[in-house]
Design an enzyme around this catalytic site. Sequence first.
Site, PDB file in Angstrom:
ATOM      1  CD  GLU A  92      33.059  80.164 100.322  1.00 57.01           C
ATOM      2  OE1 GLU A  92      33.571  81.006  99.780  1.00 57.01           O
ATOM      3  OE2 GLU A  92      32.726  78.916 100.130  1.00 57.01           O
ATOM      4  CB  CYS A 105      23.241  78.193 103.113  1.00 57.94           C
ATOM      5  SG  CYS A 105      24.164  77.121 103.136  1.00 57.94           S
ATOM      6  CB  CYS A 112      32.990  69.424 107.148  1.00 59.87           C
ATOM      7  SG  CYS A 112      32.183  68.114 107.283  1.00 59.87           S
ATOM      8  CB  CYS A 116      30.680  63.665 102.461  1.00 60.00           C
ATOM      9  SG  CYS A 116      29.428  63.497 103.892  1.00 60.00           S
ATOM     10  CB  CYS A 119      31.724  67.746 100.600  1.00 62.53           C
ATOM     11  SG  CYS A 119      30.621  69.171 101.542  1.00 62.53           S
ATOM     12  CB  SER A 225      23.159  64.663 103.660  1.00 63.73           C
ATOM     13  OG  SER A 225      23.472  66.406 103.716  1.00 63.73           O
ATOM     14  CG  LEU A 226      19.490  58.751 101.847  1.00 67.80           C
ATOM     15  CD1 LEU A 226      19.588  58.673 103.242  1.00 67.80           C
ATOM     16  CD2 LEU A 226      18.212  58.909 101.851  1.00 67.80           C
ATOM     17  CG  HIS A 227      24.332  62.469  99.677  1.00 69.70           C
ATOM     18  ND1 HIS A 227      23.437  63.750  98.871  1.00 69.70           N
ATOM     19  CD2 HIS A 227      24.440  63.300 100.392  1.00 69.70           C
ATOM     20  CE1 HIS A 227      23.361  64.528 100.244  1.00 69.70           C
ATOM     21  NE2 HIS A 227      24.107  64.709 100.907  1.00 69.70           N
ATOM     22  CG  ASN A 302      25.969  72.794  92.424  1.00 65.99           C
ATOM     23  OD1 ASN A 302      25.428  72.836  91.040  1.00 65.99           O
ATOM     24  ND2 ASN A 302      25.240  72.175  93.351  1.00 65.99           N
ATOM     25  CB  CYS A 345      23.894  72.405  97.271  1.00 70.19           C
ATOM     26  SG  CYS A 345      24.252  71.304  97.804  1.00 70.19           S
TER      27      CYS A 345
END
Length: 368
Positions: A92, A105, A112, A116, A119, A225-227, A302, A345
């Site tokens: 996408e 994007c 992947c 994570c 995600c 991408s810390l999070h 999200n 996201c």
Amino acid sequence: MSLVNLLDYDQPKLAQFFVELGEKPFRAKQLMRWMHHFGVTDFEQMTDIARPLREKLAAVAEIRPPEIKVEQISDDGTRKWLVDVGPNNGVETVFIPEDDRGTLCVSSQVGCALECTFCSTGRQGFNRNLQVSEIIGQLWRANQSLRQVDGYDMLPRSERIISNVVMMGMGEPLANFDNVVTALNIMLDDSAYGLSRRRVTVSTSGLVPAMDRLRDACPVALAVSLHAPNDALRDEIVPINKKYPLAELMAACIRYLEKAPRDFVTFEYVMLDGVNDTVEHAKQLLQTVKSVPCKFNLIPFNPFPNSGYATSRPDNIRRFRDVLMQAGYVVTTRKTRGDDIDAACGQLAGKVEDKTRRTHKFTLKAVA
């Protein structure tokens, strides 16, 4: 004999291709403009290239971008394309229009492998890396599609619709290093898209050796991408942290800034209700990043089906943000765009024929 897809080549590789054909290397610049600036795929339309060379090219090569399977348009103007990258696989691509920019994007992998936990892409597993033509082809297709849209269709070719590219779609870009860097070179090439290094961003979950390689090969803007503000929590929600913990990641960020086009790293931080969004977490975060020039992008989570997480409450996000701002940092809270078409996201899922052996951990042979 299979035809060579010239969308896989940046200008140096294209010049070498012409030399091997017995032609002058300057032809590469001409062809780059036709392919990327003008969006032409038919050699016969390339009027400043002599007919014998056009015929030679048609015999050995093609310009074949991936096909768009589905286009969705959000109420807020965000557009999402499902791009066909082979049987049972799709990635996408999302275009986000704003008053002062148009951001695309772009995905780098089919699925992947980093897993994570918050995600949607990571939940789908991993199939393969995208080829250069499949990465740059997303930009090619988006440009062509947007040129047909009312309001964009009258713009001259010299005026960009897409001004910014973020490698933040499906996949970990630095786990597909060589193909991503070649695609970045095409994005930056004045004969192709001519984007500024400051307007092209690679987002990584923290593949430290590849960050060092990117710094030397093609430094563009960097987002991490810390999070999570500490290793214990990050080990849980961003598992690559077990291989490259926060101290190593922060050191890599400092090294990257030696050659980066911007003098800061953007730390992305998904706000998960009750998980990483307290004032104490914000204070820990300040200690973790204190040596790195940076700004923060807070991203309200999200939701997607069976995620197991909820979006942080607005008051918690505000309190978290205020702690960072009071310490002198620039903090933005990302607007949720395109969530009605699952384009926000963390929501990109595409279609992935998962070939991951989920009992085996991801290795970094490609980037070590």
